[in-house]
Design a protein around this motif. Structure first.
Motif, mmCIF file in Angstrom:
data_model
loop_
_atom_site.group_PDB
_atom_site.id
_atom_site.type_symbol
_atom_site.label_atom_id
_atom_site.label_comp_id
_atom_site.label_asym_id
_atom_site.label_seq_id
_atom_site.Cartn_x
_atom_site.Cartn_y
_atom_site.Cartn_z
ATOM 1 N N SER A 89 0.823 -1.210 0.000
ATOM 2 C CA SER A 89 0.000 0.000 0.000
ATOM 3 C C SER A 89 0.858 1.261 0.000
ATOM 4 C CB SER A 89 -0.923 0.020 1.218
ATOM 5 O OG SER A 89 -1.893 -0.977 1.104
ATOM 6 N N LEU A 90 1.947 1.234 0.774
ATOM 7 C CA LEU A 90 2.824 2.411 0.819
ATOM 8 C C LEU A 90 3.380 2.702 -0.574
ATOM 9 C CD1 LEU A 90 4.788 1.684 4.134
ATOM 10 C CD2 LEU A 90 3.086 3.481 3.776
ATOM 11 N N MET A 93 0.709 4.156 -2.745
ATOM 12 C CA MET A 93 0.420 5.566 -2.445
ATOM 13 C C MET A 93 1.482 6.478 -3.041
ATOM 14 S SD MET A 93 -0.607 5.456 1.507
ATOM 15 C CE MET A 93 -1.905 4.434 2.125
ATOM 16 N N MET A 94 2.730 6.035 -2.986
ATOM 17 C CA MET A 94 3.791 6.869 -3.559
ATOM 18 C C MET A 94 3.724 6.863 -5.084
ATOM 19 S SD MET A 94 7.047 6.334 -1.003
ATOM 20 C CE MET A 94 6.868 4.641 -0.510
ATOM 21 N N ALA A 96 1.108 6.876 -6.797
ATOM 22 C CA ALA A 96 0.084 7.819 -7.247
ATOM 23 C C ALA A 96 0.742 9.151 -7.590
ATOM 24 C CB ALA A 96 -0.974 8.005 -6.164
ATOM 25 N N HIS A 97 1.892 9.414 -6.967
ATOM 26 C CA HIS A 97 2.623 10.659 -7.244
ATOM 27 C C HIS A 97 3.685 10.465 -8.311
ATOM 28 C CE1 HIS A 97 0.895 12.953 -3.918
ATOM 29 N NE2 HIS A 97 0.919 11.825 -3.236
ATOM 30 N N ARG A 117 -3.849 1.870 -8.202
ATOM 31 C CA ARG A 117 -4.852 1.584 -7.174
ATOM 32 C C ARG A 117 -5.425 2.875 -6.585
ATOM 33 N NH1 ARG A 117 -3.593 -1.319 -1.556
ATOM 34 N NH2 ARG A 117 -5.705 -1.646 -0.791
ATOM 35 N N PHE A 118 -4.574 3.877 -6.447
ATOM 36 C CA PHE A 118 -5.053 5.136 -5.866
ATOM 37 C C PHE A 118 -5.114 6.226 -6.920
ATOM 38 C CE2 PHE A 118 -3.124 2.949 -2.183
ATOM 39 C CZ PHE A 118 -4.298 2.818 -1.443
ATOM 40 N N LYS A 119 -5.976 7.175 -6.672
ATOM 41 C CA LYS A 119 -6.174 8.275 -7.608
ATOM 42 C C LYS A 119 -4.846 8.984 -7.889
ATOM 43 C CE LYS A 119 -10.539 10.132 -7.585
ATOM 44 N NZ LYS A 119 -11.594 10.986 -7.020
ATOM 45 N N VAL B 478 4.854 8.566 5.060
ATOM 46 C CA VAL B 478 3.904 8.229 4.001
ATOM 47 C C VAL B 478 2.549 7.726 4.527
ATOM 48 C CG1 VAL B 478 3.509 6.777 1.968
ATOM 49 C CG2 VAL B 478 5.740 7.821 2.334
ATOM 50 N N GLU B 482 0.015 10.384 3.126
ATOM 51 C CA GLU B 482 -0.708 9.856 1.962
ATOM 52 C C GLU B 482 -1.926 9.051 2.391
ATOM 53 O OE1 GLU B 482 0.123 10.818 -0.956
ATOM 54 O OE2 GLU B 482 2.025 11.745 -0.392
ATOM 55 N N GLN B 486 -5.683 9.674 1.151
ATOM 56 C CA GLN B 486 -6.428 8.678 0.362
ATOM 57 C C GLN B 486 -7.765 8.344 1.025
ATOM 58 O OE1 GLN B 486 -5.884 7.958 -2.574
ATOM 59 N NE2 GLN B 486 -3.742 8.446 -2.905
ATOM 60 N N VAL B 513 -2.596 0.328 7.169
ATOM 61 C CA VAL B 513 -1.344 1.004 6.836
ATOM 62 C C VAL B 513 -1.024 2.091 7.861
ATOM 63 C CG1 VAL B 513 -0.104 2.245 5.032
ATOM 64 C CG2 VAL B 513 -1.829 0.580 4.417
#
Lengths: 199, 637
Positions: A89-90, A93-94, A96-97, A117-119, B478, B482, B486, B513
Motif C-alpha cells: 500500500s505504501l 500511495m507513492m 500515485a505521485h 490503485r489510488f487516484k 507516508v 498519503e 487517500q 497502513v
C-alpha cells in the motif's frame, strides 16, 4: 558500549548498543526494503517501507527498522503477510505521485503493487527528503528545504542560497528517486535566478 | 512584595490575606472566561462597575472577574456572594437590578435557572442539574478566583501543597505519592504520571526539564484553556512540585498562541509567583531553584504531540521524533524531559493536599480522579464539565447535558478528539474511563466530547475529522500524509454520491497502513473511519447506493415542494437566498433544482401547518408541475 542480543526472523544476533534494527538485520544478511534511507545520512523514517513487526515486553507493534534502536530481548519479524500488505500500500500511495520512479517500480514488482490503485496526483515528489537532508547534513548548505505541512508539504529550493551553491554541486540530483527534484530546480532557476551563477 | 522564605512566612501571609477579607461582604463574581467574554461579559462588568459607581456603593460591593465555571451555554453568568446566588444570561441592561438586589439582599427570579423538569427556579449553582451531577475538584474554584490575583489563590489554600512538598517531603516521596494516586496523563495517552516522573528522575543526566503541554488543539475542546485562564496558579503549583520531585530547575509552558487570555494570565501568574518566591532561587527556603518560561505555539495541531512540541520548543519544525528514545531519556535539547498536560499538572496540588488515597478513592480500577470534558454539539447544556472517572456516557449526556435539543433523537457521542471515535446509543451505559473508551474503539483523548443527533451524517462527520487530520499531519511519513489523504478522498467521494462498491474494503485496508505511522497522529487517524464504519456501516452503504439517511450531504439530497400541500404563501420564495423558487400569488411553488444551493431555508420557512417542503434523498425527484397547472386549488369557502 554494551552488547545487545535480539532476535530477527528467528535468528539471534548481537550488536553494539545504538545500532538500529536495520543494521542488525543487515549484519545477518537479512534484507529489509528501504527507500528514504541513505548510509551517509541520519535515519529519517519517512517512507516506512522498512516497517517491521517487533515484540517488546509483551507488546507488538509495527516500527521503522531504520530508526528503531536494537533492544535486548527484542523479537523482530521482517516478513509477514501484514507487512507485505503495508509495504504494498505504501508503494501504491507513492506511485500515485511518481508512477515511473525506478526504485518504486522495483518495489512494486516485489510486493505486487498496482500503480493505479489510488487516484493519480502526479506531483512526482515522494518526500523521501534525500535531497533536503543531503544538502544540510553532508554539504551543510541548506539550499533546499520542506515547506508547508500535511498533503501540501513540498520541497523547495531557497533561491538566495541555491543561486550561489547549486549550479556547481548538484550532488543531490542522482539521489532523487523520481524526477521531482530536477524539475523543482529548473523551475526555481528559471523563475528566480535565471542565468546567474552559470558557468 | 515580600519574598516568602519559609513555611511560617507563608502561613503568616495567608493569614494576612484572609484577615483583610470580609467573607460576608457582597461580591459579584462575573465569569470572564473566553466563552462568556464572547457573549459580552466585558460589557456586563463595565455596566456593573458604572452602576456601583453611580450609586456610590464601591465600598459595599466587590466585583470579581473570574475564569470559566463551565456553564457556557447560559453565559454571561454571575454568582453573587456571600449567598452564592447564581444568575444566568445576564445582560448589561440587568446591571442596575443586580446591584439593587445585592444591596437589598433580594433575589432576581427571572435570572435564575429554571429546572426544565420541575419548572422550579433554582438559586444556587449546586442545585442546578448541570452542576449537581459533576464533581468539580479542578474547575470548581474558578468562580472563586480572580486569575490575576495570587492573593485569591492563597485565600483558597494555594501553594500549601508546594510548601508541604518543598519544606517537608523528599523528592522520592513526592514521586511515590503521585504513583500511588494512580493519576494518568490527561493529554490523551493516559500514561501513569508517577511512572513518567520516575523515568525522568532516574535518567542519569543532571540537567532535566519539565514542560506543560498547553497546545490544546482538538476541535471544540477548551478544558486546558479554562484551567489556564481561570486557575493559572494551580497549574503552576503542580509544575513547581513536579520539577522538585523530578529534579528539574527549568520549566516551559508551551501554550498555543490562539489562547491570548491564557497566555496573559499564566505570564502574570509566573511573575506574581516569582515576586512571592514560589519560583526562583531557594523556593520557600528549601534550597530548591526553579524557573519557568512561556513559549507560544504557532498553530500546529501536531505540536500537541510531545516530541513535536519539543522540536518546536527547540526552534525546529514541529515534526514528531521517533520514540524510543522517550523524552524521559532524551527530550528537550537531548536532556531528560517530563511533559504533562495542563490538567495533569493541575491535579498535582490536589493529590498532595488531600493525599493519594483520597484521589484514588474517586474513579474506576484503572482510572482515578476526575476528568474535565468539553461537552459540545447537539446537547442542551453545552459547556465544561468535570466528572468522576467511571460516570456513564448517559449521565453526562442526559443528567448533566440535559439531553438533545428540540426532542431530536440521540445518534452518537464522539470522544478523543480528531483521532477518537464515535459511540452509538448501545454504548451509552459504558463507564467513562481510559480503558473502556479504548476498548470501545475511541479514546479518552484530552477531553473533547461531541454529541450528535439524528441529523448528523456519520460519513460526513468522519470526513470532517479526516480533513482536519490531513491538514494537520506534519507530512513526514507516508502512511500518515498519503494514507489520510487517500481515506479522505474515498470518504469525500462517498459523501458526494461518487462512492463505489469496494470502497469500504479499500478503507479498511488503508486503516491497517496507518499503523506504520511515525506518531500517534497518524496511527490514530483511521479511528473516525473505523468507529463510524463499525457502528454506522449502514450509512456508508446507503451513501454508496445514493442516499444520505440524515439528509445532510448536499450532493445526495434535493428539496422539493409537494404541490398538493403548497398553499402559495410565498414564505419559502422570500427566504430563498438563491432565488431558486418559482412561484407567486396563488401559484404552487416549484424549486428550480439547477439554482438550488440546498441551504434548507425553504424547509425552515414553510409553515408547519402546510409542511409542503420536503427533503428527498435516494429516490427520483417528481417532475415539476407544468406552468399552466400551478394555480392553487383552494377548498370552497
Amino acid at each position: 558500549m554494551s552488547e545487545i542480543v535480539l532476535q530477527i526472523d528467528g535468528q539471534e544476533v548481537t550488536v553494539q548498543e545504538g545500532a538500529t534494527i536495520l543494521e542488525a538485520a543487515q549484519s545477518l544478511g537479512i534484507e529489509i526494503p528501504t527507500l528514504c534511507h541513505h548510509h551517509k545520512l541520519e535515519p529519517y523514517g519517512g517512507c516506512r517501507v522498512c516497517s517491521v513487526e517487533v515484540e517488546s515486553r509483551g507488546r507488538a507493534s509495527v516500527v521503522a527498522a531504520c530508526l528503531y534502536p536494537a533492544e535486548d530481548g527484542l523479537v523482530v519479524t521482517t516478513k509477514t503477510e501484514k507487512l507485505s500488505r503495508i509495504r504494498k500500500s505504501l508503494v501504491e500511495m507513492m506511485m500515485a505521485h511518481a508512477p515511473d520512479s525506478e526504485p518504486l517500480l522495483a518495489l512494486a514488482k516485489e510486493y505486487g503493487a498496482d500503480k493505479d490503485r489510488f487516484k493519480r496526483n502526479q506531483s512526482f515528489c515522494i518526500h523521501c527528503g534525500l535531497c533536503v537532508r543531503y544538502c544540510s547534513e553532508v554539504k551543510k548548505k541548506h539550499a533546499l528545504g520542506f515547506i508547508d505541512r500535511g498533503a501540501k508539504k513540498r520541497i523547495c529550493f531557497i533561491p538566495e542560497i541555491a543561486s550561489k551553491e547549486c549550479w556547481k554541486c548538484k550532488e543531490c540530483f542522482p539521489l532523487c528517486p523520481t524526477s521531482a527534484l530536477q524539475a523543482s530546480f529548473v523551475l526555481t532557476k528559471s523563475l528566480t535566478f535565471g542565468g546567474e551563477g552559470e558557468e | 512584595m515580600p519574598k516568602i522564605n519559609s513555611s511560617a512566612e507563608l502561613e503568616a501571609l495567608r493569614k494576612d490575606v484572609l484577615s483583610s477579607r470580609d467573607p460576608l461582604k457582597p461580591c459579584i463574581a462575573v465569569c470572564t472566561g473566553s466563552g462568556c467574554l464572547a457573549l459580552g461579559a466585558a460589557n456586563l462588568v463595565t455596566a456593573l462597575r458604572e452602576e456601583i459607581a453611580e450609586q456610590g456603593v464601591e465600598s459595599r460591593i466587590d466585583i470579581r472577574e473570574t475564569g470559566c465555571p463551565g456553564f457556557c451555554e447560559r453565559g454571561p453568568l454571575i454568582v453573587v456572594y456571600p449567598d452564592e446566588t447564581c444568575y444566568l444570561k445576564v445582560q448589561p441592561s440587568d446591571a442596575k437590578e443586580v446591584v439593587q438586589s445585592v444591596l437589598e439582599k433580594t433575589v432576581i427570579d427571572r435570572l435564575l435557572y429554571v429546572d426544565p423538569a420541575t419548572g422550579e427556579r433554582l438559586v444556587h449553582e449546586m442545585d442546578i442539574p448541570f452542576y449537581k451531577n459533576q464533581q468539580r475538584l479542578l474547575i470548581g474554584n474558578n468562580i472563586k478566583l480572580d486569575p490575576t490575583s495570587i492573593e485569591d489563590y492563597l485565600a483558597v489554600g494555594g501553594y500549601a501543597a508546594l510548601e508541604k512538598v518543598a519544606c517537608r517531603m523528599k523528592p522520592e516521596e513526592v514521586v511515590a505519592l503521585v504513583k500511588e494516586s494512580g493519576l494518568r496523563g490527561r493529554g490523551g495517552g493516559g500514561f501513569p504520571s508517577g511512572s513518567k516522573w520516575e523515568f525522568t528522575r532516574n535518567s542519569p543526566d543532571p540537567v532535566k526539564y519539565v514542560i506543560v503541554n498547553a497546545d490544546e488543539g482538538d476541535p471544540g475542546a477548551f478544558m486546558d484553556r479554562a484551567l489556564l485562564e481561570g486557575s493559572p496558579h494551580a497549574v503552576l503549583e503542580g509544575l513547581i512540585i513536579g520539577a522538585y520531585a523530578i529534579g528539574a530547575h527549568h520549566g516551559y509552558l508551551y501554550v498555543r498562541q490562539e489562547y491570548p487570555l491564557a497566555v496573559e494570565n499564566i505570564t502574570l501568574a509566573i511573575k506574581k509567583a516569582e515576586e512571592y518566591g514560589f519560583i526562583g532561587k531557594n523556593i520557600l527556603g528549601s534550597g530548591f531553584d526553579f524557573e519557568v518560561e512561556v513559549a507560544q505555539g504557532a498553530g500546529a495541531f501536531v505540536c500537541g504531540e510531545e516530541t513535536a512540541l519539543i522540536r518546536s520548543l527547540e526552534g525546529k519544525a514541529g515534526e514528531p521524533k521517533p520514540r524510543p528514545p522517550f523524552p524521559a531519556v532524551r527530550g528537550l535539547w537531548d536532556k531528560p524531559t517530563n511533559i504533562n498536560n495542563v490538567e495533569t499538572w493541575a491535579n498535582i496540588p490536589l493529590i498532595i493536599n488531600n493525599g493519594a488515597a483520597a484521589f484514588a478513592s474517586i474513579g474506576t480500577a484503572g482510572s482515578k480522579g476526575t476528568k474535565i470534558f468539553s461537552l459540545v454539539g447537539k446537547v442542551k447544556n453545552t459547556g465544561l464539565v468535570e466528572v468522576p472517572m467511571g460516570i456513564t456516557l448517559r449521565d453526562i449526556v442526559y443528567k448533566i447535558g440535559g439531553g438533545i435539543p428540540g426532542d431530536k433523537k440521540f445518534k452518537a457521542v464522539q470522544t478523543g478528539g480528531p483521532a477518537g471515535g464515535c459511540m452509538p446509543e448501545s454504548l451509552l451505559d459504558m463507564e467513562v474511563d481510559f480503558d473502556q473508551l479504548t476498548k470501545a474503539g475511541s479514546m479518552m483523548g484530552s477531553g473533547g466530547m461531541i454529541v450528535l443527533d439524528e441529523e448528523t451524517c456519520m460519513v460526513d462527520f468522519a470526513r470532517f475529522f479526516l480533513a482536519f487530520l490531513a491538514d494537520e499531519s506534519c507530512g513526514k511519513c507516508v502512511p500518515c500524509r498519503e494514507g489520510i489523504q487517500q481515506m479522505l478522498t474515498i470518504v469525500t467521494d462517498i459523501t458526494q454520491g461518487k462512492g463505489r462498491e469496494g470502497d469500504l474494503d479499500l478503507l479498511a485496508q488503508l486503516t491497517e497502513v496507518s499503523g506504520a505511522s511515525l506518531c500517534a497522529l497518524g496511527k490514530g487517524a483511521p479511528n473516525p473511519v473505523l468507529s463510524t464504519m463499525k457502528h454506522f456501516r449502514d450509512e456508508y452503504e446507503a451513501h454508496i447506493a445514493g442516499r444520505c439517511p440524515s439528509f445532510s450531504c448536499k450532493e445526495l439530497i434535493a428539496f422539493y415542494i409537494d404541490p398538493d400541500k403548497c398553499q402559495a404563501c410565498t414564505s419559502c420564495a422570500r427566504k430563498c437566498p438563491a432565488t431558486a423558487i418559482e412561484g407567486g400569488k396563488n401559484q404552487i411553488h416549484v424549486v428550480d433544482q439547477a439554482k438550488c444551493t440546498k441551504c434548507g431555508s425553504c424547509l425552515e420557512a414553510c409553515p408547519p401547518r402546510f409542511g409542503a417542503v420536503k427533503r428527498i434523498s435516494g429516490e427520483p425527484l417528481p417532475p415539476p408541475l407544468p406552468k399552466d397547472a400551478r394555480t392553487v386549488a383552494r377548498g370552497s369557502k
